[in-house]
Enzyme design. Structure first.
Site, PDB file in Angstrom:
ATOM      1  N   ASP A  65       0.825  -1.204   0.000  1.00 65.43           N
ATOM      2  CA  ASP A  65       0.000   0.000   0.000  1.00 65.43           C
ATOM      3  C   ASP A  65       0.871   1.271   0.000  1.00 65.43           C
ATOM      4  O   ASP A  65       2.106   1.200  -0.060  1.00 65.43           O
ATOM      5  CB  ASP A  65      -0.910  -0.066   1.245  1.00 65.43           C
TER       6      ASP A  65
ATOM      7  N   ASP B 125     -10.031   3.636  -3.280  1.00 63.55           N
ATOM      8  CA  ASP B 125     -10.781   2.423  -2.939  1.00 63.55           C
ATOM      9  C   ASP B 125     -12.164   2.368  -3.587  1.00 63.55           C
ATOM     10  O   ASP B 125     -12.841   3.370  -3.735  1.00 63.55           O
ATOM     11  CB  ASP B 125     -10.936   2.329  -1.425  1.00 63.55           C
TER      12      ASP B 125
HETATM   13  C1  GLA Z   1      -5.982   1.219   1.397  1.00 66.00           C
HETATM   14  C2  GLA Z   1      -6.121   0.262   0.223  1.00 66.00           C
HETATM   15  C3  GLA Z   1      -7.253  -0.719   0.513  1.00 66.00           C
HETATM   16  C4  GLA Z   1      -6.939  -1.484   1.802  1.00 66.00           C
HETATM   17  C5  GLA Z   1      -6.723  -0.509   2.955  1.00 66.00           C
HETATM   18  C6  GLA Z   1      -6.180  -1.194   4.201  1.00 66.00           C
HETATM   19  O1  GLA Z   1      -7.090   2.042   1.539  1.00 66.00           O
HETATM   20  O2  GLA Z   1      -6.371   0.961  -0.957  1.00 66.00           O
HETATM   21  O3  GLA Z   1      -7.410  -1.619  -0.566  1.00 66.00           O
HETATM   22  O4  GLA Z   1      -5.812  -2.292   1.609  1.00 66.00           O
HETATM   23  O5  GLA Z   1      -5.780   0.499   2.612  1.00 66.00           O
HETATM   24  O6  GLA Z   1      -6.012  -0.316   5.267  1.00 66.00           O
END
Ligand code: GLA
Length: 412
Positions: A150, A205
């Site tokens: 990430d 997301d």
């Molecule tokens: C980010 C990523 C998500 C997930 C969260 C976990 O937002 O884009 O897909 O992995 O972190 O905290």
């Protein structure tokens, strides 16, 4: 003598560095599997993951291709141990991560884990920054096959350099580990990630709605949003993205929300489009509780075959007629997948005359002219052959639904 030794050492080191690369031969087709985040966020544990694995096997999901089980954020303690190693939360994972990875492997599947290039994960757990080689060795010793990495708390890091460091650390372990870059498309990873990772996220997301923005203000200094499937679909210039998608290197439109609250029409559109875009197909629902209808969508072998087509060409929007978007994807053996997407709130009466059309993909040099080539049409959701392109195709497409077909040239 010392001078020669130092020279030889430098030579050895630089040649090792020069040979550093991502693991080859992984993700020749878009990866498929399940990821814990969309349904469970940080609320994960060994029993949960084992029961998901068992459902994936018993419901036939493994056998149609979903073979990576990935635990996302929330698996570790908030502090590293005295040696600087990450520690799995012993309450959530009492038998440790290797035990879980072994279980996944015993079912003929692969195991994935999550961390972050910055100092902290997005959930506030220890990130990988400054510990890349140590963490990579730990993952390899556990039998990890997939690392999602990430981009939270990245501070002054430069994205390509940070992900290259982790790529090199993974490579140095000698274990083939699929590297899934999750940098949200912020610094256009399609331009630099091909040599670094096997997939790269192109957006923030996902959120289980057709066309909404889910804003998170939360009093934080930086506002962020999660996005409905149409927003992700249209977030970037697809004609640019698709130039960089190929076997071993895929644009990642995020883990799926099929089965997580949208209508069946919207779920069908989501699955069809992610397949057509050669996105990784990572389930994000609670497969233990999946409905018959959801299961039917995610196990549709003919749509999965479009995603997994060996040419690995990402589809594109060919034309828009009113509220109807027509997406197409060249397939092996001069076949094509076509997806008619009704973006409106009303049903759409399709009457599509193939004869007047020529589809040209200038980037991948593919073309089909329906005046000279007749194709057999297969309806992928109905699982029926429905005629040829000699006649117009008529059907009604519900609001937010898709009509998805493949076209196969009939040999003269
Ligand atoms: C980010 C990523 C998500 C997930 C969260 C976990 O937002 O884009 O897909 O992995 O972190 O905290």
């Amino acid at each position: 003598m010392k001078g020669i030794t130092a020279f030889l050492l430098t030579l050895l080191l630089s040649s090792t560095m020069a040979f550093s690369q991502k693991a080859e031969g992984l993700a020749q087709t878009p990866p498929m599997g399940w990821n814990s985040w969309n349904t469970f966020a940080c609320d994960i544990n060994e029993q949960l993951v084992i029961s998901v694995v068992d459902s994936i096997v018993s419901k036939g999901l493994r056998d149609v291709g979903y073979n990576y089980i990935v635990i996302d954020d929330g698996w570790m303690l908030h502090e590293r141990d005295k040696k600087g190693n990450l520690v799995a939360d012993p309450e959530k994972f009492p038998n440790g991560i290797k035990h879980l990875a072994d279980y996944v492997h015993s079912k003929g599947m692969k195991f994935g884990i999550y961390n972050c290039a910055g100092s902290y994960t997005c959930g506030g757990y220890p990130g990988g920054r400054g510990h890349e080689y140590q963490d990579a060795l730990l993952y390899a010793s556990w039998g990890v096959d997939f690392l999602k990495y990430d981009w939270c708390s990245h501070g002054n890091l430069t994205s390509d350099a940070a992900y290259t460091t982790m790529r090199d650390a993974l490579y140095a372990t000698g274990r083939p580990i699929l590297f899934s870059i999750c940098e949200w498309g912020d610094t256009e990873p399609w331009l630099w990630a091909e040599e670094i990772g096997h997939t790269w996220r192109i957006s923030g997301d996902i959120y289980p709605c057709f066309n909404c923005e889910d804003r998170h203000d939360d009093g934080l200094p930086t506002q962020w949003s999660a996005w409905g499937i149409m927003r992700i679909l249209n977030m970037r210039d697809n004609s640019v993205l698709r130039q960089y998608s190929k076997p071993g290197a895929w644009n990642d439109f995020d883990m799926m929300e099929v089965g997580n609250g949208m209508t069946l029409s919207e779920d069908r559109s989501h699955f069809a489009l992610w397949s057509l875009l050669s996105s990784p197909l990572m389930l994000g629902n609670d497969v233990r509780k999946t409905s018959k209808e959801t299961l039917e969508i995610i196990t549709n072998k003919e749509i999965i075959a479009v995603n997994q087509d060996e040419l690995g060409i990402q589809g594109f929007r060919f034309e828009s007629i009113d509220s109807l978007d027509i997406w197409v994807k060249p397939l092996v053996n001069d076949s094509w997948a076509i997806c008619f997407l009704n973006t409106s709130e009303k049903p759409y009466n399709l009457n599509y005359n193939w004869n007047q059309k020529t589809i040209i993909d200038t980037i991948f040099n593919k073309k089909i002219n329906f005046s000279t080539t007749t194709c057999q049409i297969r309806d992928l959701f109905a699982k029926k052959t429905i005629g040829t392109t000699k006649n117009p195709t008529k059907t009604t497409i519900n609001s937010h639904d898709v009509f998805m077909v493949t076209l196969k040239p009939i040999k003269k």
